[in-house]
Design a protein around this motif. Structure first.
Motif, PDB file in Angstrom:
ATOM      1  N   ILE A   1       0.852  -1.187   0.000  1.00 29.76           N
ATOM      2  CA  ILE A   1       0.000   0.000   0.000  1.00 29.76           C
ATOM      3  C   ILE A   1       0.891   1.241   0.000  1.00 29.76           C
ATOM      4  CG2 ILE A   1      -1.722   1.335   1.272  1.00 29.76           C
ATOM      5  CD1 ILE A   1      -2.812  -1.262   2.398  1.00 29.76           C
ATOM      6  N   VAL A   2       0.731   2.089  -1.008  1.00 26.55           N
ATOM      7  CA  VAL A   2       1.567   3.288  -1.116  1.00 26.55           C
ATOM      8  C   VAL A   2       0.782   4.560  -0.811  1.00 26.55           C
ATOM      9  CG1 VAL A   2       3.174   2.233  -2.744  1.00 26.55           C
ATOM     10  CG2 VAL A   2       1.162   3.458  -3.630  1.00 26.55           C
ATOM     11  N   LYS A   3      -0.545   4.457  -0.767  1.00 26.85           N
ATOM     12  CA  LYS A   3      -1.364   5.631  -0.470  1.00 26.85           C
ATOM     13  C   LYS A   3      -2.736   5.171  -0.007  1.00 26.85           C
ATOM     14  CE  LYS A   3      -2.782   8.148  -3.973  1.00 26.85           C
ATOM     15  NZ  LYS A   3      -2.796   9.148  -5.081  1.00 26.85           N
TER      16      LYS A   3
ATOM     17  N   HIS B   1      -1.856  13.817   3.196  1.00 28.73           N
ATOM     18  CA  HIS B   1      -1.992  12.384   3.434  1.00 28.73           C
ATOM     19  C   HIS B   1      -0.599  11.753   3.372  1.00 28.73           C
ATOM     20  CE1 HIS B   1      -2.175  12.870  -0.981  1.00 28.73           C
ATOM     21  NE2 HIS B   1      -1.501  11.742  -1.010  1.00 28.73           N
ATOM     22  N   VAL B   2      -0.496  10.546   3.915  1.00 28.66           N
ATOM     23  CA  VAL B   2       0.762   9.811   3.867  1.00 28.66           C
ATOM     24  C   VAL B   2       0.857   9.097   2.522  1.00 28.66           C
ATOM     25  CG1 VAL B   2       2.146   7.993   4.945  1.00 28.66           C
ATOM     26  CG2 VAL B   2       0.703   9.473   6.359  1.00 28.66           C
TER      27      VAL B   2
ATOM     28  N   ASP C   1       6.421  11.080   2.524  1.00 32.48           N
ATOM     29  CA  ASP C   1       6.165  12.415   3.038  1.00 32.48           C
ATOM     30  C   ASP C   1       4.881  12.309   3.858  1.00 32.48           C
ATOM     31  OD1 ASP C   1       6.361  15.111   3.478  1.00 32.48           O
ATOM     32  OD2 ASP C   1       5.447  15.702   1.587  1.00 32.48           O
ATOM     33  N   THR C   2       4.799  13.060   4.952  1.00 31.99           N
ATOM     34  CA  THR C   2       3.644  12.937   5.839  1.00 31.99           C
ATOM     35  C   THR C   2       3.120  14.314   6.215  1.00 31.99           C
ATOM     36  OG1 THR C   2       4.942  12.985   7.883  1.00 31.99           O
ATOM     37  CG2 THR C   2       4.622  10.839   6.840  1.00 31.99           C
ATOM     38  N   PRO C   3       1.835  14.421   6.597  1.00 37.98           N
ATOM     39  CA  PRO C   3       1.323  15.698   7.090  1.00 37.98           C
ATOM     40  C   PRO C   3       2.076  16.132   8.337  1.00 37.98           C
ATOM     41  CG  PRO C   3      -0.469  14.163   6.618  1.00 37.98           C
ATOM     42  CD  PRO C   3       0.806  13.380   6.545  1.00 37.98           C
ATOM     43  N   GLY C   4       2.344  17.412   8.452  1.00 38.64           N
ATOM     44  CA  GLY C   4       3.025  17.924   9.637  1.00 38.64           C
ATOM     45  C   GLY C   4       2.051  18.082  10.801  1.00 38.64           C
TER      46      GLY C   4
ATOM     47  N   PRO D   1       3.083   9.580  12.326  1.00 32.71           N
ATOM     48  CA  PRO D   1       2.146   9.319  11.227  1.00 32.71           C
ATOM     49  C   PRO D   1       1.788   7.832  11.122  1.00 32.71           C
ATOM     50  CG  PRO D   1       4.367   9.561  10.355  1.00 32.71           C
ATOM     51  CD  PRO D   1       4.446   9.891  11.813  1.00 32.71           C
ATOM     52  N   PRO D   2       0.555   7.525  10.660  1.00 35.17           N
ATOM     53  CA  PRO D   2       0.139   6.128  10.555  1.00 35.17           C
ATOM     54  C   PRO D   2       0.810   5.458   9.359  1.00 35.17           C
ATOM     55  CG  PRO D   2      -1.587   7.580   9.720  1.00 35.17           C
ATOM     56  CD  PRO D   2      -0.509   8.465  10.258  1.00 35.17           C
TER      57      PRO D   2
END
Length: 291
Positions: A6-8, A200-201, A214-217, A68-69
């Motif tokens: 799973i990439v997104k 989103h991650v 990259d993840t939400p801050g 982040p999840p």
């Protein structure tokens, strides 16, 4: 049955990468009944049906972060700016506790070096980070300094970029990989903090091998999954003194003959780190149970 990663995760869909093909999938309803939530990074079994698919099984994870999840990462690049916003050592120590608890290696990346006119300030922050015992890189997305060092650390790993809003995670990734063109935004002058540009991650496959997310801050973390008696295990310098305190289960606050407090007094553990430990311990003791 085919397998992929799973990439997104977006709008109820799981995007599963299998080789050069990415499948837009739904998850089986049984996952919800079993309390299973597929995460970015999960290796899964899926069924393909035309242009879409169904995730039928989540394979065992090697690691998992709550925030982040993300699953199965082996390295966290903790991105903290030297200025705009100012370096936050307490938040850094919170991130380090969470990566240690997850069994994930951490690299501290200090950004926006080009905005710091006084090199002694950079050296001060760098010394604080290095003394903890983690690799430290000082970077500037504008001047590209330190970029190659970070690129070398990403090769062959499944890494996550994590940090508070506005520290320059997306700018750093753009500097590393020109083809990404991730959205960025300036610091809010009114609020004095960053704006969320990553919503989103998402995992990005690296041309030289490996993956990076990259993840939400965000600006805060809690300790819901960590018990008071475990906290000291996630501070490297305290863990190395495990068993040296007089009392088993020592929380390193008021107990006599505490090896950790003795190390603080001897200058072997940074007082600021110990103070953060005490603050986190109190936060854990004060938390309200979730039902």
């Amino acid at each position: 049955m085919p397998q992929g990663r799973i990439v997104k995760v977006l709008a109820g869909y799981y995007y599963v990468q299998d080789g050069d093909q990415c499948w837009q999938c739904r998850a089986r309803g049984v996952f919800r009944k079993k309390g299973i939530t597929p995460l970015v990074g999960d290796e899964v079994v899926y069924e393909a049906n035309g242009t879409e698919g169904t995730v039928t099984e989540v394979l065992p994870r090697t690691s998992e972060l709550i925030r982040p999840p993300i699953a199965n990462i082996d390295q966290a690049i903790l991105v903290f700016s030297l200025v705009e916003p100012d370096f936050n050592p307490q938040l850094l120590d919170k991130f380090l506790v969470h990566t240690e608890a997850a069994g994930v290696d951490a690299v501290i990346c200090l950004t926006k070096a080009d905005l710091v006119p006084n090199i002694s300030e950079i050296e001060r922050v760098w010394a604080y980070c290095e003394a903890i015992g983690y690799p430290v890189a000082v970077t500037s997305s504008k001047s590209k300094s330190g970029i190659e060092e970070i690129r070398a650390r990403l090769r062959g790993h499944l890494s996550v970029f994590a940090g508070q809003s506005g520290v320059g995670k997306s700018s750093l990734l753009n500097a590393l990989f020109n083809e990404l063109n991730l959205e960025t935004a300036p610091i809010s002058q009114k609020l004095g903090r960053g704006r969320h540009t990553t919503r989103h991650v998402e995992l990005i496959r690296l041309p030289e091998g490996g993956w990076v997310a990259d993840t939400p801050g965000f600006s805060s973390l809690d300790f819901q999954a960590i018990a008071a008696g475990e906290l000291g295990l996630y501070f490297k310098e305290m863990r190395s003194r495990l068993g040296e305190c007089k009392f088993r289960g020592c929380l390193h606050v008021n107990e006599p003959n505490c090896a950790v407090r003795a190390a603080v007094e001897a200058g072997e553990i940074q007082p600021a780190r110990y103070q953060h430990y005490v603050e986190f311990l109190q936060e854990i003791k004060d938390r309200k149970p979730r039902y």
